[in-house]
Design an enzyme around this catalytic site. Structure first.
Site, PDB file in Angstrom:
ATOM      1  CG  HIS A  75      19.430   6.632  37.595  1.00  0.00           C
ATOM      2  ND1 HIS A  75      19.956   7.245  36.494  1.00  0.00           N
ATOM      3  CD2 HIS A  75      18.616   7.543  38.175  1.00  0.00           C
ATOM      4  CE1 HIS A  75      19.495   8.482  36.413  1.00  0.00           C
ATOM      5  NE2 HIS A  75      18.688   8.686  37.433  1.00  0.00           N
ATOM      6  CE1 TYR A 203      28.525   6.615  31.087  1.00  0.00           C
ATOM      7  CE2 TYR A 203      26.328   5.732  31.445  1.00  0.00           C
ATOM      8  CZ  TYR A 203      27.529   6.200  31.945  1.00  0.00           C
ATOM      9  OH  TYR A 203      27.731   6.254  33.309  1.00  0.00           O
ATOM     10  N   PRO A 295      37.070   9.757  34.330  1.00  0.00           N
ATOM     11  CG  PRO A 295      36.127  11.838  33.843  1.00  0.00           C
ATOM     12  CD  PRO A 295      37.415  11.087  33.820  1.00  0.00           C
ATOM     13  CE  LYS A 299      32.947   1.362  38.775  1.00  0.00           C
ATOM     14  NZ  LYS A 299      31.685   1.097  39.447  1.00  0.00           N
ATOM     15  CE1 TYR A 387      27.840   3.159  34.583  1.00  0.00           C
ATOM     16  CE2 TYR A 387      25.872   2.496  35.793  1.00  0.00           C
ATOM     17  CZ  TYR A 387      26.588   3.444  35.082  1.00  0.00           C
ATOM     18  OH  TYR A 387      26.040   4.693  34.878  1.00  0.00           O
TER      19      TYR A 387
END
Ligand code: FAD
Ligand code: DHB
Length: 420
Positions: A75, A203, A295, A299, A387
């Protein structure tokens, strides 16, 4: 009593314990792994799915990425939905780093296969593991294998037994300091036999609560819903789950979400936890045994892999020339990254979730933060560096030439072309 001798006794066959055993064996260090659950159970346990590029690199260097390179989905960005609008965060373009979607249980299967092929000693279904004498030079683990009492004596014990494990509790009271925080909500996660509705993760920030659309393969979707902190699964029949997901992902009233049979479901508490130091004498803690994060930022597994990288190097140096430097510095080296991961996970959790007691002022602040993220390249880049794991690599001073030659978006396609 049967007695076995090894160099490192590893408690737990999750990603941390298995990877540690594999890395040690590549470097000629012997280990024995004892796991409470059956092999079938750990291979089917559905959990994480987002691997940072640094994690993929490590697995590849360790010869563990054949299937990951074939099946993992690389991605380069994700979608953020709020206020009924959609925005793309192109993290690969901003950082040069990609992520890879590949189920944690697939990583576990690949690791068990590699250990078994190398003749590794793994004991599954051992329910009474007791670490003993960890303050001495001959720490042991006592347990029962097929009805027979067994003692495994090593030079070290590695506690890779997750948040609910026994190793951390074998340390005398007062020797460790814990830091923790509990969030007033949980995640209901499902795995569904449905083609992902989009190519990238979504998200979604919604007044009814957060939702995440993820995936495991071109035919399997992974979806999460923010729910109450102690929500019984029985309150969430299939129809209610899909209706809530449709509502939270809706754009201008449009309801576009591929649905299919639900293959597994679970509720995960949202909690942060860190123990310091991550070592007591000859006992070393790694992964979820030492720290957990909510979550939201994906990570947990990536931090576990970072710990194991340090720990494998430290044991290897000790066996190579008796050097204690890396062992003594293990906890300090990991904790800097752990706290960075804690901070980003807490930030992302507060950015994405609706808090039960919050007022309208807090809602407005969150909207301002979200708008900043999708309009300021500087804000988006700082976010993206965390991220994808670049911020942690920089912290470790280990990014080498990648920092000087970040890949362009066009050059990032295909995870297998990435250089370690
Ligand atoms: P674990 O996976 O917990 O493994 C510990 C092992 O020890 C287990 O097999 C357990 O059975 C065994 N054990 C426990 N007690 C004993 C005992 N007494 N004796 C012997 N063995 C014992 N992280 C990410 O990086 N990316 C994500 O996308 C992501 N998504 C997540 C989504 C969800 C819903 C959840 C719950 C977690 C997610 N995580 C994610 C976190 C990630 O799954 C964990 O951080 C990871 O599993 C940690 O690995 P570990 O090996 O340290 O611990
Ligand atoms: C997944 C989980 C996460 O927490 C996240 O931020 C991204 C993906 C997942 O399980 O696919």
């Amino acid at each position: 009593m049967r007695r076995l001798r090894t160099q490192v006794v590893i408690v737990g066959a999750g990603p941390s314990g298995l990877l540690l055993s594999h890395l040690l064996s590549l470097r000629g260090v012997d280990s024995i792994v004892v796991e409470r659950r059956s092999r079938e159970y750990v291979e089917q346990r559905v959990r994480a799915g987002l691997l940072e590029q640094g994690t993929v690199d490590l697995l590849r260097q360790a010869g563990l990425a054949d299937r990951l390179d074939r099946e993992g989905l690389v991605h380069e960005g994700f979608e953020l939905r709020f206020d009924g609008s959609q925005h793309r965060l192109p993290f690969a373009e901003l950082t040069g780093w990609t992520t890879c979607m590949y189920g944690q249980q697939e990583v576990v299967k690949d690791l068990i296969k590699a250990r078994a092929a190398a003749g590794g000693q793994l004991y599954f279904g051992i329910e009474d593991v007791a670490p003993l004498d960890v303050e001495t030079d001959a720490p042991r683990v006592r347990c029962t294998v097929q009805g027979e009492p067994m003692e495994i004596i090593g030079d070290f014990v590695a506690g890779c037994d997750g948040f609910h494990g026994v190793c951390r509790h074998s340390v005398p009271t007062g020797a460790l300091t814990t830091y923790e925080h509990a969030y007033p909500f949980a995640w209901l996660g499902i795995l569904a036999s449905a083609a992902p509705s989009t190519e990238e993760l979504i998200y979604a920030v919604h007044e009814g609560g957060f939702a995440l659309h993820s995936m495991r393969s071109p035919t399997i979707s992974r979806l999460y819903l923010q729910v109450g902190p102690a929500e019984p699964l029985a309150d969430w029949p299939d129809d209610r789950i899909w209706a809530e997901l449709r509502t939270r992902f809706a754009l201008h009233g449009q309801e576009v979400l591929n649905e299919g049979p639900i293959l597994s479901r679970s509720v995960t508490a949202m909690r942060s936890f860190v123990v310091e130091p991550m070592q007591y004498r000859r006992l070393f803690l790694a992964g979820d045994a030492a720290h957990i994060v909510p979550p939201s930022a994906a990570k947990g597994l990536n931090l576990a892999v970072a710990d194991v990288r340090h720990l494998a190097a430290a044991f290897t140096a000790w066996y190579a020339d008796g050097s204690r430097e890396l062992l003594d510095g293990y906890s300090r080296a990991c904790l800097a990254a752990v706290w960075q991961g804690q901070e980003f996970s807490a930030f992302m959790t507060s950015l994405l979730h609706r808090f039960p007691a919050e007022d309208d002022y807090a809602v407005k602040l969150r909207q301002a933060r979200l708008r900043d993220l999708v309009t300021s390249r500087a804000a988006a880049t700082a976010f993206a560096e965390h991220y994808v794991g670049l911020a942690r690599a920089r912290l470790a001073g280990a990014i080498g030439e990648r920092q000087s030659s970040p890949r362009t978006r066009a050059g990032t396609a295909g995870g297998s072309t990435h250089q370690a």
